[in-house]
Design a protein around this motif. Sequence first.
Motif, mmCIF file in Angstrom:
data_model
loop_
_atom_site.group_PDB
_atom_site.id
_atom_site.type_symbol
_atom_site.label_atom_id
_atom_site.label_comp_id
_atom_site.label_asym_id
_atom_site.label_seq_id
_atom_site.Cartn_x
_atom_site.Cartn_y
_atom_site.Cartn_z
ATOM 1 N N PRO A 1 15.962 56.405 58.729
ATOM 2 C CA PRO A 1 15.390 55.671 59.855
ATOM 3 C C PRO A 1 15.876 54.225 59.868
ATOM 4 C CG PRO A 1 13.674 56.470 58.341
ATOM 5 C CD PRO A 1 14.977 56.702 57.682
ATOM 6 N N CYS A 2 15.886 53.621 61.064
ATOM 7 C CA CYS A 2 16.346 52.241 61.197
ATOM 8 C C CYS A 2 15.198 51.254 61.013
ATOM 9 C CB CYS A 2 16.985 52.060 62.575
ATOM 10 S SG CYS A 2 17.538 50.400 62.933
ATOM 11 N N HIS B 1 6.069 63.696 57.099
ATOM 12 C CA HIS B 1 5.154 64.834 57.118
ATOM 13 C C HIS B 1 5.866 66.011 56.481
ATOM 14 C CE1 HIS B 1 2.386 67.815 59.345
ATOM 15 N NE2 HIS B 1 1.830 67.379 58.241
ATOM 16 N N GLY B 2 5.433 66.369 55.287
ATOM 17 C CA GLY B 2 6.176 67.370 54.539
ATOM 18 C C GLY B 2 7.582 66.851 54.297
ATOM 19 N N ASP B 3 8.586 67.666 54.622
ATOM 20 C CA ASP B 3 9.966 67.221 54.396
ATOM 21 C C ASP B 3 10.561 66.525 55.623
ATOM 22 O OD1 ASP B 3 10.556 69.242 56.141
ATOM 23 O OD2 ASP B 3 11.524 70.537 54.674
ATOM 24 N N LEU B 4 9.732 66.289 56.608
ATOM 25 C CA LEU B 4 10.216 65.648 57.839
ATOM 26 C C LEU B 4 10.001 64.134 57.781
ATOM 27 C CD1 LEU B 4 11.124 66.008 60.904
ATOM 28 C CD2 LEU B 4 8.680 65.940 61.412
ATOM 29 N N VAL B 5 11.026 63.383 58.140
ATOM 30 C CA VAL B 5 10.911 61.925 58.250
ATOM 31 C C VAL B 5 11.462 61.544 59.624
ATOM 32 C CG1 VAL B 5 11.604 59.686 57.288
ATOM 33 C CG2 VAL B 5 11.262 61.651 55.753
ATOM 34 N N PRO C 1 16.801 57.287 48.791
ATOM 35 C CA PRO C 1 17.892 58.259 48.568
ATOM 36 C C PRO C 1 18.016 59.255 49.710
ATOM 37 C CG PRO C 1 16.403 58.130 46.665
ATOM 38 C CD PRO C 1 15.778 57.312 47.752
ATOM 39 N N ASP C 2 19.242 59.622 50.020
ATOM 40 C CA ASP C 2 19.527 60.592 51.083
ATOM 41 C C ASP C 2 18.924 61.948 50.692
ATOM 42 O OD1 ASP C 2 20.650 62.258 52.957
ATOM 43 O OD2 ASP C 2 22.633 61.319 52.869
ATOM 44 N N ASP C 3 18.037 62.486 51.531
ATOM 45 C CA ASP C 3 17.396 63.768 51.181
ATOM 46 C C ASP C 3 18.170 64.965 51.724
ATOM 47 O OD1 ASP C 3 16.854 63.787 53.892
ATOM 48 O OD2 ASP C 3 14.689 63.552 53.681
ATOM 49 N N GLY C 4 19.284 64.694 52.419
ATOM 50 C CA GLY C 4 20.107 65.793 52.915
ATOM 51 C C GLY C 4 19.549 66.467 54.156
#
Length: 264
Positions: free
Chosen positions: A74-75, A82-86, A66-69
Amino acid sequence: MASEVPPKRQKSAKDVPYHLIYWPGIPGRGEHVRLALEEAGAEYTDTAFTDGGVDEVLAYVQGKIPDDGLNPPPCAPPILKHGDLVISQTPNILLYLGNRLGLVPDADQDPDAMYKINALALTALDGLSNEPHDCHHPIASGLYYEDQKEEAKRRSEDYVKNRLPKFLSYFERVLESKASGDGPWLYGGALTYADLVLFQCVDGVKFMFPKAMAKLERGGKHAKVFQLYQAVAERPKIKAYLQSDRRQKYSNGIYRYYEELDFA
Ligand SMILES: N[C@@H](CCC(=O)N[C@@H](CS)C(=O)NCC(=O)O)C(=O)O
């Protein structure tokens, strides 16, 4: 009034473990991320070893997360959460980790170092990872090796004769340069993640082209590259990792052994 502006990026809690999303069963490009985390003794989880790990990788690859906004989807793996970072793209992940894990010089003392180290990592990945992959898949990644065997032979023969020595010579030159500093490392007299990337690339190429690499090592023109390889392998945490079950065997990933491609 309801805002249509997406929520601002929250400052994420960065004391959570890193999570590596990568295909189970092959070292692949995920290995560069693992080596950085292992060298730093960082806490991390890895889909290679978690229940349902492959489903998580597939969910990302198939665009079912799901889109986290906050993060663009990622492709392809490796993906680092890491935390809220992808984030994705191997060298990009390493750029992020390099700073956090102390695998680049302190930015206060050498603010441009990260760009130099990134260039070294990108070059190793170009010539000693992407090109070896294209040796067994010169026509299309989506086709079987068996459907491109003849082209793979031509490509590998040229790689072993021209490209492999070219890239090893380049890194020898880097290691001979003043910027490399003292000791076996590529930059600034201290281990950086570029050294770990070069180690992994050399290891993979040794697996894929053992005859050519043995000959090049005997030839002595790339002695510093092989010394760096040895020095990384002997780092206590790396050594323990390489002997552990977490270090997966090469199989059908980037580095593959096909006898008919093992040109001397
Ligand atoms: N340039 C990307 C390449 C990523 C990549 O090709 N990942 C492979 C695994 S190593 C993959 O699963 N690719 C899926 C695809 O290309 O469809 C990186 O360095 O991370």
